[in-house]
Design a protein around this motif. Structure first.
Motif, PDB file in Angstrom:
ATOM      1  N   ARG A 184      -5.860   4.163  -2.106  1.00 53.16           N
ATOM      2  CA  ARG A 184      -6.283   2.972  -2.817  1.00 53.16           C
ATOM      3  C   ARG A 184      -7.755   3.122  -3.181  1.00 53.16           C
ATOM      4  O   ARG A 184      -8.597   3.419  -2.340  1.00 53.16           O
ATOM      5  N   ASP A 232     -10.706  -1.348  -7.738  1.00 51.94           N
ATOM      6  CA  ASP A 232     -10.244  -1.627  -9.082  1.00 51.94           C
ATOM      7  C   ASP A 232     -11.335  -1.288 -10.087  1.00 51.94           C
ATOM      8  O   ASP A 232     -12.502  -1.571  -9.897  1.00 51.94           O
ATOM      9  N   ASP A 275       0.799  -1.218   0.000  1.00 51.45           N
ATOM     10  CA  ASP A 275       0.000   0.000   0.000  1.00 51.45           C
ATOM     11  C   ASP A 275       0.834   1.271   0.000  1.00 51.45           C
ATOM     12  O   ASP A 275       0.309   2.362   0.134  1.00 51.45           O
ATOM     13  N   ASP A 293      -3.925   1.159  -7.340  1.00 51.84           N
ATOM     14  CA  ASP A 293      -4.584  -0.128  -7.501  1.00 51.84           C
ATOM     15  C   ASP A 293      -4.084  -0.787  -8.780  1.00 51.84           C
ATOM     16  O   ASP A 293      -3.250  -0.232  -9.504  1.00 51.84           O
ATOM     17  N   ARG A 294      -4.566  -1.988  -9.051  1.00 57.56           N
ATOM     18  CA  ARG A 294      -4.060  -2.753 -10.180  1.00 57.56           C
ATOM     19  C   ARG A 294      -4.448  -2.123 -11.524  1.00 57.56           C
ATOM     20  O   ARG A 294      -3.695  -2.224 -12.489  1.00 57.56           O
ATOM     21  N   ARG A 348      -4.132   7.355  -7.229  1.00 61.22           N
ATOM     22  CA  ARG A 348      -4.820   6.073  -7.357  1.00 61.22           C
ATOM     23  C   ARG A 348      -3.785   4.960  -7.301  1.00 61.22           C
ATOM     24  O   ARG A 348      -2.872   4.900  -8.131  1.00 61.22           O
TER      25      ARG A 348
END
Length: 281
Positions: A20, A23, A8, A50-51, A48
């Motif tokens: 975070r 997604d 994180d 995230d993946r 942002r």
């Protein structure tokens, strides 16, 4: 590129904790922030984490290489002009390392220790997470840095411009390798960390387009030096190919990628690109 910071945490140049978000579809601005915030020391706020944003970032990674490479190329060319090719090469390699806080070099050393340990995957991954560097890591760092400096010194000996273009190609090749390391078919070796955040986020078609665009950019830059318009894209593709060989070895050995593996791929690609340019004359 290493994942010691945890899953994180923002990257070396990111400002703030990095939020975070769920997604979902990430924009290119999110990807660029993620890319520059994690792959450089530039002060960028990663909004942002995230993946989805990570996948965009890995596609945009060659742009980070273009910016960092241009900076290091300018520094190397200036030093080479005033003090000779060898010192120019050292300056360029040093600036590139400073602009990433040595994260890729750290990853290279950790992967060398993990591969050289001969231990099962779980034990090798544990060795890679340790903060110290073993004999395999030290030897690999010395040889890779010597190879990079020697190859660049030869290019700067021809002209400061030729050396600067070589630095640019190496930096771009290194970040193209990151794109290929995050293909959908390549899993993460362990949960958590930056490697798990970006693993399996890039399609083969997108990786191909990203690398082709990067090769085209280097060809355009090389046009100011005649045949460099052909040599530079060849070096970028060859460097990424060298990193791909390392990737396959790491996937078989560790079961997937980590942030350290991605860092090792970047240094392998940069070194491969410089060796191709040296052999190309």
């Amino acid at each position: 590129m290493t994942d010691e910071r945890g899953p994180d945490a923002p990257g070396p140049g990111a400002q703030g904790p990095g939020e975070r978000e769920p997604d979902g579809r990430a924009g290119w601005v999110d990807g660029l922030r993620f890319a520059f915030g994690t792959l450089s020391v530039l002060r960028v706020r990663v909004e942002r984490w995230d993946r989805a944003a990570g996948g965009r970032a890995m596609l945009a990674a060659p742009l980070v290489g273009l910016v960092l490479g241009t900076t290091a190329a300018g520094a190397g060319a200036l030093v080479a002009w005033r003090a000779g090719g060898p010192l120019g090469a050292v300056a360029a390699v040093g600036v590139l390392a400073a602009l990433t806080r040595g994260l890729h070099l750290d990853g290279l050393a950790d992967v060398a220790d993990g591969l050289g340990s001969g231990r099962p995957a779980e034990d090798a991954l544990r060795i890679m997470k340790q903060s110290d560097i073993g004999p395999f890591g030290v030897l690999t760092l010395v040889l890779v840095l010597l190879a990079q400096v020697a190859a660049l010194a030869g290019q700067f000996a021809v002209s400061p411009l030729r050396g600067a273009l070589a630095v640019l190609a190496a930096a771009v090749a290194a970040r193209c390798a990151l794109t290929w390391g995050c293909l959908r078919s390549v899993p993460a070796a362990r949960p958590g960390g930056l490697g798990a955040m970006v693993a399996s986020t890039v399609t083969p078609a997108a990786a191909t387009l990203s690398t082709a665009a990067a090769a085209l950019l280097t060809a355009t830059a090389g046009a100011v030096d005649g045949w460099s318009s052909l040599r530079l894209p060849l070096a970028v593709v060859a460097g990424a190919g060298c990193a791909w060989i390392l990737l396959r070895r790491c996937v078989r050995r560790f079961g997937g990628i980590t942030g350290d593996v991605l860092g090792a791929m970047a240094e392998t690609a940069a070194t491969g690109a410089l060796l191709v340019l040296a052999l190309a004359g």
